[in-house]
Design a protein around this motif. Sequence first.
Motif, PDB file in Angstrom:
ATOM      1  N   ALA A 163      80.248  41.138 -53.830  1.00  0.00           N
ATOM      2  CA  ALA A 163      79.525  41.616 -54.359  1.00  0.00           C
ATOM      3  C   ALA A 163      80.674  43.074 -54.437  1.00  0.00           C
ATOM      4  O   ALA A 163      80.595  43.079 -56.003  1.00  0.00           O
ATOM      5  CB  ALA A 163      78.452  42.740 -54.148  1.00  0.00           C
ATOM      6  N   PHE A 164      81.316  42.654 -53.458  1.00  0.00           N
ATOM      7  CA  PHE A 164      82.658  44.730 -53.542  1.00  0.00           C
ATOM      8  C   PHE A 164      83.511  43.907 -54.868  1.00  0.00           C
ATOM      9  O   PHE A 164      84.028  44.359 -55.499  1.00  0.00           O
ATOM     10  CB  PHE A 164      83.177  44.261 -52.321  1.00  0.00           C
ATOM     11  N   VAL A 165      84.175  42.367 -54.579  1.00  0.00           N
ATOM     12  CA  VAL A 165      84.561  41.972 -55.533  1.00  0.00           C
ATOM     13  C   VAL A 165      84.866  41.615 -56.851  1.00  0.00           C
ATOM     14  O   VAL A 165      84.966  42.123 -57.270  1.00  0.00           O
ATOM     15  CB  VAL A 165      85.466  40.344 -54.942  1.00  0.00           C
ATOM     16  N   ALA A 166      83.878  40.967 -57.149  1.00  0.00           N
ATOM     17  CA  ALA A 166      83.006  41.060 -58.443  1.00  0.00           C
ATOM     18  C   ALA A 166      83.110  42.427 -59.206  1.00  0.00           C
ATOM     19  O   ALA A 166      83.285  42.483 -60.535  1.00  0.00           O
ATOM     20  CB  ALA A 166      81.483  40.114 -58.372  1.00  0.00           C
ATOM     21  N   SER A 167      82.770  43.271 -58.769  1.00  0.00           N
ATOM     22  CA  SER A 167      82.455  44.083 -59.054  1.00  0.00           C
ATOM     23  C   SER A 167      84.060  45.599 -59.637  1.00  0.00           C
ATOM     24  O   SER A 167      83.345  45.881 -61.168  1.00  0.00           O
ATOM     25  CB  SER A 167      81.552  45.596 -57.834  1.00  0.00           C
ATOM     26  N   PHE A 168      84.956  45.290 -58.869  1.00  0.00           N
ATOM     27  CA  PHE A 168      86.095  45.073 -59.697  1.00  0.00           C
ATOM     28  C   PHE A 168      86.549  44.761 -60.661  1.00  0.00           C
ATOM     29  O   PHE A 168      87.181  45.221 -61.749  1.00  0.00           O
ATOM     30  CB  PHE A 168      86.616  45.964 -58.612  1.00  0.00           C
ATOM     31  N   LEU A 169      85.917  43.451 -60.833  1.00  0.00           N
ATOM     32  CA  LEU A 169      86.787  42.557 -61.990  1.00  0.00           C
ATOM     33  C   LEU A 169      85.363  43.554 -62.750  1.00  0.00           C
ATOM     34  O   LEU A 169      86.105  43.359 -64.463  1.00  0.00           O
ATOM     35  CB  LEU A 169      86.092  41.072 -61.704  1.00  0.00           C
ATOM     36  N   ILE A 170      84.015  43.275 -62.865  1.00  0.00           N
ATOM     37  CA  ILE A 170      83.365  43.905 -64.115  1.00  0.00           C
ATOM     38  C   ILE A 170      83.896  45.186 -64.497  1.00  0.00           C
ATOM     39  O   ILE A 170      83.360  45.913 -65.608  1.00  0.00           O
ATOM     40  CB  ILE A 170      81.745  43.340 -63.489  1.00  0.00           C
TER      41      ILE A 170
END
Length: 159
Positions: free
Chosen positions: A130-137
């Motif tokens: 969730a942490f990594v994906a939030s930056f991509l989003i």
Amino acid sequence: MLPERKYSFEGVVASLLFIALLIVVMIQIFGRTPLFAGPVWTEELARWLWVWMAFIAIAEVERTDRQLRMGFLSEMLPAKYQRGLFTLIDIAYLGIMIHLSWIGYKTVLRTWNNEAVTLPTSDAALYASAFVASFLIINRILRRIFGRTDLNKNVEPSL
């Protein structure tokens, strides 16, 4: 401005995770037959791959601007107001994603010392998705907001 590429980092990573998920599930399936005893870790790894794949894939959906929406009200507005409405929605969404990235960060820290049940790693590796994906989003939302300032672009994505 350069045109969007057909394949993105997020899409490639999500696809590779999906292929890995299929392999792990096949190991699970064959492990339930008399052919061989299936490893115990496949169930947990399949769940972790699914979570990572789903979160990374959300960023790909944001890149292509293909999320579900109900446009019957916004379609009644002139293009200039549609652009403003979609920008306001994206700004609110950006705020939510920044808050979710903070929650993801705190969750990774909180679970850092928790050991996974069958995998030789910390539970933080799962919650880091969730942490990594939030930056991509967040990256994709910002690109969409700043790309919308070009008045020659379409307001709605082509379906």
